[in-house]
Design an enzyme around this catalytic site. Sequence first.
Site, PDB file in Angstrom:
ATOM      1  CB  CYS B  94      -0.964  -0.055   1.165  1.00 56.72           C
ATOM      2  SG  CYS B  94      -2.453   0.890   0.864  1.00 56.72           S
ATOM      3  CG  HIS B 192      -4.710  -2.932   3.295  1.00 49.40           C
ATOM      4  ND1 HIS B 192      -5.812  -2.178   3.075  1.00 49.40           N
ATOM      5  CD2 HIS B 192      -5.086  -3.848   4.212  1.00 49.40           C
ATOM      6  CE1 HIS B 192      -6.797  -2.604   3.826  1.00 49.40           C
ATOM      7  NE2 HIS B 192      -6.391  -3.626   4.528  1.00 49.40           N
TER       8      HIS B 192
END
Lengths: 412, 237
Positions: B94, B192
């Site tokens: 991310c 993520h």
Amino acid sequence: MSDLPLRAQMAVALGRTAAKMSRLAGRGDGSVIGGRIGLKLDPELLARLAKDRKLVLVSATNGKTTTTRLITAAMTPLGEIATNAFGANMPTGHVSALAAALDAEYGVLECDEKYVPMVLKQTEASVVALMNLSRDQMDRAAEIWLLAGKWRKALEAAPNTHVIANCDDPLVTWGASSAKSVTWVAAGQHWREDSWSCPECGGPLDREGTNWECRECSFARPKPAWILHGERVTAPGGRTYELTGLQLPGRANRSNAAIALAVASYFGVEPETALPLMTQVKSVAGRYTTVEHQDRTIRLLLAKNPAGWLEAFDVLQPAPGPVALSINAQVPDGRDTSWLWDVDYRILRGRPVWATGERRLDLAARLEAAEVDFTVVDDIDQAVMAVPPGHLDVIANYTAFQHIRTRYGRVV
Amino acid sequence: MSSDSIKIVWVYPDLLSTYGDQGNCIVLERRARLRGISTRTVHVRSDENVPVDGDIYLLGGGEDRPQILAARRLRNDGGLHRAREFGAVIFAVCAGYQLLGTEFGGEEGQPVEGLGLLDIRSGRGEKRAVGEIVGDVDPALNVPRITGFENHQGVTHLGPGVKPLATVVHGVGNGDGTEGAYADHVMGTYMHGPALVRNPGLADLLLRWALKRDELPPLPESWSERLREERLNAVLS
């Protein structure tokens, strides 16, 4: 409140009718739908209903509902209190709460963190109580640094509002410190993973004991007026009060109680009066409730995020007391279960643990990696029947909690 | 580096850790340990120097402001760059993925200089991508389909110096139908947080790179595989 304009009076009446119908239809307490209809008819309704009242807004990542309840209990000597006791913490819920108590001079409103600026602007609340900020379900909640920044702006623009805030949480302190007048409460902070950096400049925060300060700028912990230490609260002036009589368990609730004492005192209800009233609160919207089922005493604990889990672990029966965990990932829970990896489940080693809920496999993978022995079950009943008669602690996130609560008769 | 020991460096948990990123450390430690490979993990905060002798460096996600701070401090520190020159494995998710590139978008979408460890450039997209992501991994990596959760507003352009990690089957990823990027032993992804949990194959790839081995002994089926299967079914059915 009879001086409401005609349109607002109609909006209130229709909202109440809708809420009542919703309740009759068995669809919750009706406060959301009632408020929605009221606001549709009169978009200024919240401001109108708030006018000329003394309101408290209560916000935080964790402990909003409980603290709202404790403050409301503490303020009962002041007369009728309007409050959204059931956690409907957005403007629709605020409208319903105020409309349900048109003559109440005081109101205590739990407020979703994101809505604090908007609700503060509309209601011109007398007091804003802020307890803690930590990582939450980020697919639905805002990023907390941004959130604290919005609190700052909103409080700066509300010079008549007094703030009561937890100065042990650096991010809350930053969010609150733009206010014109603040009472700082040292209410404790156990989850510290979101406060390693200075919210003002990004520099490292140094901590020594309870104190914290930025290494690079002047941002530092303000001097508290109220101090929670262990099971005691010291009030301004030095008098100390024992919190041991609280029925709500754990250090998180002592923290909530410290804030509640400061708020009540601001309105003239001193701890001698406030504390005995707060000790009568036993459970809050199902949290900490125990239900009896098949010779088992099941205690329900709600934990929605890593900081909340830390506090739930704090009140567990000692090992080897059994624990059942239930995790869902519906919209109110957050669709993303990544946060499970921020919770340190190793503390559950050495107890019988059951894993359930719609996302029990996420939980299983997490517990396996933490080397906790556990059994995966399809529903909470299987866990309840698997433990020997006696006590069972259940920790669940939001919709899992509601599901279990409904399953065992919604005893509050 | 001895062949049976790995040093894992978690870079800046004070700035880049918002979504259970710690899970990636835990998974790597566990999958190494189960094979008798010892691990040592160091958490390096942003006021400390990044050690250059790590085998695997992990970077997590973060809000805009911490991401900018992390990029600035990592550039000044230089430790991660040197570790890269020594052949270390870097795995970033991310915000960490974006900052490995030459440029990423700041709070107002303004371009911010990245670390230049991957030939990628990120900016701010129109819409936030929130939800499950599934991708078919570059066959050269020999890793099964990846499954994860994305939550970002970034759009990432891949330069000629990198290859996409995967082709998107479900979700958004880089924004052009690809997901993540890698070059040599530096890899980034929009999955993520604990991205390695549902992707044990990807975790093992990082371990193989660190150990310079073509193969690792298989591990018994774990709950992670069942979770992986359930998530893939839930998303693709």
